[in-house]
Design a protein around this motif. Structure first.
Motif, PDB file in Angstrom:
ATOM      1  N   ALA A  51      35.064  30.923  65.289  1.00 19.18           N
ATOM      2  CA  ALA A  51      34.804  32.369  65.215  1.00 19.18           C
ATOM      3  C   ALA A  51      33.752  32.666  64.157  1.00 19.18           C
ATOM      4  N   ASN A  52      33.827  31.982  63.027  1.00 20.17           N
ATOM      5  CA  ASN A  52      32.845  32.223  61.965  1.00 20.17           C
ATOM      6  C   ASN A  52      31.448  31.743  62.350  1.00 20.17           C
ATOM      7  N   ALA A  53      31.386  30.589  63.007  1.00 17.10           N
ATOM      8  CA  ALA A  53      30.077  30.079  63.435  1.00 17.10           C
ATOM      9  C   ALA A  53      29.421  31.060  64.408  1.00 17.10           C
ATOM     10  N   ARG A  55      30.207  34.372  64.811  1.00 11.91           N
ATOM     11  CA  ARG A  55      30.018  35.726  64.253  1.00 11.91           C
ATOM     12  C   ARG A  55      29.003  35.764  63.122  1.00 11.91           C
ATOM     13  N   HIS A  56      29.043  34.737  62.274  1.00 15.57           N
ATOM     14  CA  HIS A  56      28.209  34.771  61.060  1.00 15.57           C
ATOM     15  C   HIS A  56      27.125  33.698  61.043  1.00 15.57           C
ATOM     16  N   GLY A  57      27.288  32.654  61.846  1.00 14.58           N
ATOM     17  CA  GLY A  57      26.396  31.499  61.754  1.00 14.58           C
ATOM     18  C   GLY A  57      25.299  31.465  62.803  1.00 14.58           C
ATOM     19  N   ALA A  77      29.093  22.987  63.558  1.00 14.81           N
ATOM     20  CA  ALA A  77      27.674  23.118  63.207  1.00 14.81           C
ATOM     21  C   ALA A  77      27.155  24.437  63.769  1.00 14.81           C
ATOM     22  N   ASP A  78      26.406  25.167  62.948  1.00  8.56           N
ATOM     23  CA  ASP A  78      25.853  26.444  63.427  1.00  8.56           C
ATOM     24  C   ASP A  78      24.375  26.554  63.075  1.00  8.56           C
ATOM     25  N   CYS A  79      23.830  27.735  63.258  1.00 10.59           N
ATOM     26  CA  CYS A  79      22.363  27.907  63.278  1.00 10.59           C
ATOM     27  C   CYS A  79      21.785  28.514  62.006  1.00 10.59           C
ATOM     28  N   GLY A  81      21.625  28.687  57.585  1.00 13.36           N
ATOM     29  CA  GLY A  81      21.910  27.929  56.377  1.00 13.36           C
ATOM     30  C   GLY A  81      22.857  28.624  55.424  1.00 13.36           C
ATOM     31  N   ALA A  82      23.059  29.926  55.602  1.00 11.52           N
ATOM     32  CA  ALA A  82      23.903  30.680  54.659  1.00 11.52           C
ATOM     33  C   ALA A  82      25.330  30.140  54.684  1.00 11.52           C
ATOM     34  N   PRO A  83      25.885  29.824  53.527  1.00  7.82           N
ATOM     35  CA  PRO A  83      27.226  29.239  53.501  1.00  7.82           C
ATOM     36  C   PRO A  83      28.323  30.310  53.617  1.00  7.82           C
ATOM     37  N   PRO A  84      29.519  29.922  54.061  1.00 11.62           N
ATOM     38  CA  PRO A  84      30.659  30.849  54.016  1.00 11.62           C
ATOM     39  C   PRO A  84      30.946  31.273  52.581  1.00 11.62           C
ATOM     40  N   ARG A  85      31.364  32.517  52.417  1.00 16.17           N
ATOM     41  CA  ARG A  85      31.731  33.020  51.080  1.00 16.17           C
ATOM     42  C   ARG A  85      33.001  33.830  51.210  1.00 16.17           C
ATOM     43  N   ARG A  86      33.977  33.515  50.354  1.00 11.49           N
ATOM     44  CA  ARG A  86      35.222  34.294  50.375  1.00 11.49           C
ATOM     45  C   ARG A  86      34.896  35.767  50.165  1.00 11.49           C
ATOM     46  N   ARG A  87      35.556  36.637  50.910  1.00 12.39           N
ATOM     47  CA  ARG A  87      35.436  38.074  50.657  1.00 12.39           C
ATOM     48  C   ARG A  87      36.818  38.690  50.696  1.00 12.39           C
ATOM     49  N   ARG A  88      36.907  39.865  50.137  1.00 11.42           N
ATOM     50  CA  ARG A  88      38.197  40.538  50.090  1.00 11.42           C
ATOM     51  C   ARG A  88      38.604  40.948  51.506  1.00 11.42           C
ATOM     52  N   GLY A  93      38.688  42.310  58.656  1.00 10.11           N
ATOM     53  CA  GLY A  93      38.903  40.856  58.586  1.00 10.11           C
ATOM     54  C   GLY A  93      38.783  40.365  57.158  1.00 10.11           C
ATOM     55  N   GLY A  94      38.112  39.233  56.991  1.00  7.26           N
ATOM     56  CA  GLY A  94      37.915  38.704  55.643  1.00  7.26           C
ATOM     57  C   GLY A  94      39.001  37.729  55.208  1.00  7.26           C
ATOM     58  N   ARG A  95      39.809  37.253  56.161  1.00  2.12           N
ATOM     59  CA  ARG A  95      40.899  36.336  55.795  1.00  2.12           C
ATOM     60  C   ARG A  95      40.712  34.919  56.342  1.00  2.12           C
ATOM     61  N   GLY A  96      39.669  34.734  57.117  1.00  2.59           N
ATOM     62  CA  GLY A  96      39.499  33.429  57.772  1.00  2.59           C
ATOM     63  C   GLY A  96      39.372  32.277  56.791  1.00  2.59           C
ATOM     64  N   LEU A  97      38.552  32.436  55.778  1.00  2.00           N
ATOM     65  CA  LEU A  97      38.375  31.336  54.816  1.00  2.00           C
ATOM     66  C   LEU A  97      39.646  31.101  54.011  1.00  2.00           C
ATOM     67  N   ALA A  98      40.347  32.183  53.689  1.00  2.00           N
ATOM     68  CA  ALA A  98      41.614  32.032  52.956  1.00  2.00           C
ATOM     69  C   ALA A  98      42.610  31.255  53.808  1.00  2.00           C
ATOM     70  N   GLY A 115      20.369  24.711  60.305  1.00  2.00           N
ATOM     71  CA  GLY A 115      21.616  25.400  59.981  1.00  2.00           C
ATOM     72  C   GLY A 115      22.476  24.566  59.059  1.00  2.00           C
ATOM     73  N   LYS A 116      23.738  24.493  59.383  1.00  2.00           N
ATOM     74  CA  LYS A 116      24.685  23.774  58.507  1.00  2.00           C
ATOM     75  C   LYS A 116      25.890  23.321  59.306  1.00  2.00           C
ATOM     76  N   CYS A 117      26.648  22.435  58.699  1.00  2.00           N
ATOM     77  CA  CYS A 117      27.976  22.080  59.202  1.00  2.00           C
ATOM     78  C   CYS A 117      29.002  22.577  58.200  1.00  2.00           C
TER      79      CYS A 117
HETATM   80  N1  LIG Z   1      29.637  29.902  59.506  1.00  2.00           N
HETATM   81  C1  LIG Z   1      29.278  30.861  58.637  1.00  2.00           C
HETATM   82  N2  LIG Z   1      27.969  31.114  58.392  1.00  2.00           N
HETATM   83  C2  LIG Z   1      27.579  32.053  57.514  1.00  2.00           C
HETATM   84  N3  LIG Z   1      28.434  32.837  56.822  1.00  2.00           N
HETATM   85  C3  LIG Z   1      29.756  32.637  57.026  1.00  2.00           C
HETATM   86  C4  LIG Z   1      30.247  31.645  57.929  1.00  2.00           C
HETATM   87  N4  LIG Z   1      31.599  31.680  57.900  1.00  2.00           N
HETATM   88  C5  LIG Z   1      31.924  32.638  57.034  1.00  2.00           C
HETATM   89  N5  LIG Z   1      30.841  33.230  56.500  1.00  2.00           N
HETATM   90  C6  LIG Z   1      30.785  34.305  55.491  1.00  2.00           C
HETATM   91  O1  LIG Z   1      31.998  34.248  54.787  1.00  2.00           O
HETATM   92  C7  LIG Z   1      32.666  35.493  54.912  1.00  2.00           C
HETATM   93  C8  LIG Z   1      34.161  35.295  54.917  1.00  2.00           C
HETATM   94  O2  LIG Z   1      34.579  34.675  56.145  1.00  2.00           O
HETATM   95  P1  LIG Z   1      36.024  34.978  56.672  1.00  2.00           P
HETATM   96  O3  LIG Z   1      36.999  34.825  55.536  1.00  2.00           O
HETATM   97  O4  LIG Z   1      36.276  34.154  57.883  1.00  2.00           O
HETATM   98  O5  LIG Z   1      36.007  36.534  57.031  1.00  2.00           O
HETATM   99  P2  LIG Z   1      35.410  37.318  58.286  1.00  2.00           P
HETATM  100  O6  LIG Z   1      34.936  36.316  59.291  1.00  2.00           O
HETATM  101  O7  LIG Z   1      36.542  38.131  58.817  1.00  2.00           O
HETATM  102  O8  LIG Z   1      34.293  38.156  57.737  1.00  2.00           O
HETATM  103  C9  LIG Z   1      32.127  36.141  56.156  1.00  2.00           C
HETATM  104  O9  LIG Z   1      32.237  37.562  56.125  1.00  2.00           O
HETATM  105  C10 LIG Z   1      30.675  35.682  56.123  1.00  2.00           C
HETATM  106  O10 LIG Z   1      29.912  36.497  55.257  1.00  2.00           O
END
Ligand SMILES: Nc1ncnc2c1ncn2[C@@H]1O[C@H](COP(=O)(O)OP(=O)(O)O)[C@@H](O)[C@H]1O
Ligand SMILES: [Mg+2]
Length: 128
Positions: A51-53, A55-57, A77-79, A81-88, A93-98, A115-117
């Motif tokens: 879902a993150n790849a 939606r955000h990747g 692997a997605d497209c 380079g921006a890395p995932p970052r924890r958010r409130r 949403g914002g709970r996937g990484l947690a 991109g990145k893996c």
């Molecule tokens: N594959 C990704 N590529 C780029 N940014 C990502 C990726 N996965 C997560 N992120 C960033 O990390 C944040 C937190 O991810 P997550 O906890 O899953 O919350 P959500 O997907 O609901 O926003 C996302 O809002 C996004 O900014």
């Protein structure tokens, strides 16, 4: 023991995450991972990663499962380079990484083409 590796295509569109989750579960069961709770957690991790790849990747390029000596790593692997970052967490949403952190031993990011893996090492499975 040699490594087991599975590359799973994720179909584009709204069914992709569910398809990835189902395929990953089937592969892990075929590899002998049978503990129901562990399998459930593994598929949750797959769902959140895919879902993150998507939606955000900028889209998922490849989903890989890797098992060696009973330890499984899920790699998406997605497209971008921006890395995932924890958010409130909030109503959007914002709970996937947690969730991934709770259900894993470790996770990290590696460059992959343009991109990145994002990789996630799962805990050992008791039922294997
Ligand atoms: N594959 C990704 N590529 C780029 N940014 C990502 C990726 N996965 C997560 N992120 C960033 O990390 C944040 C937190 O991810 P997550 O906890 O899953 O919350 P959500 O997907 O609901 O926003 C996302 O809002 C996004 O900014
Ligand atoms: Mg997410």
């Amino acid at each position: 023991m040699s490594a087991l590796v599975a590359h799973l295509d994720v179909p584009p569109g709204p069914g992709g995450t569910t398809a990835a989750r189902t395929a990953a579960r089937t592969v892990l069961q075929a590899w002998g991972f049978r503990d129901a709770d562990w399998l459930y957690d593994a598929t949750v991790v797959v769902s959140e990663l895919v879902a993150n790849a998507v939606r955000h990747g900028g889209g998922i390029l490849a989903l890989t499962l890797h098992a060696v000596r009973g330890r499984v790593t899920v790699i998406a692997a997605d497209c971008t380079g921006a890395p995932p970052r924890r958010r409130r967490g909030d109503q959007t949403g914002g709970r996937g990484l947690a969730i991934i952190e709770t259900l894993s031993r470790a996770w990290g990011v590696q460059p992959y083409g343009r991109g990145k893996c994002v990789w996630v090492l799962l805990p050992a499975c008791d039922g294997r």
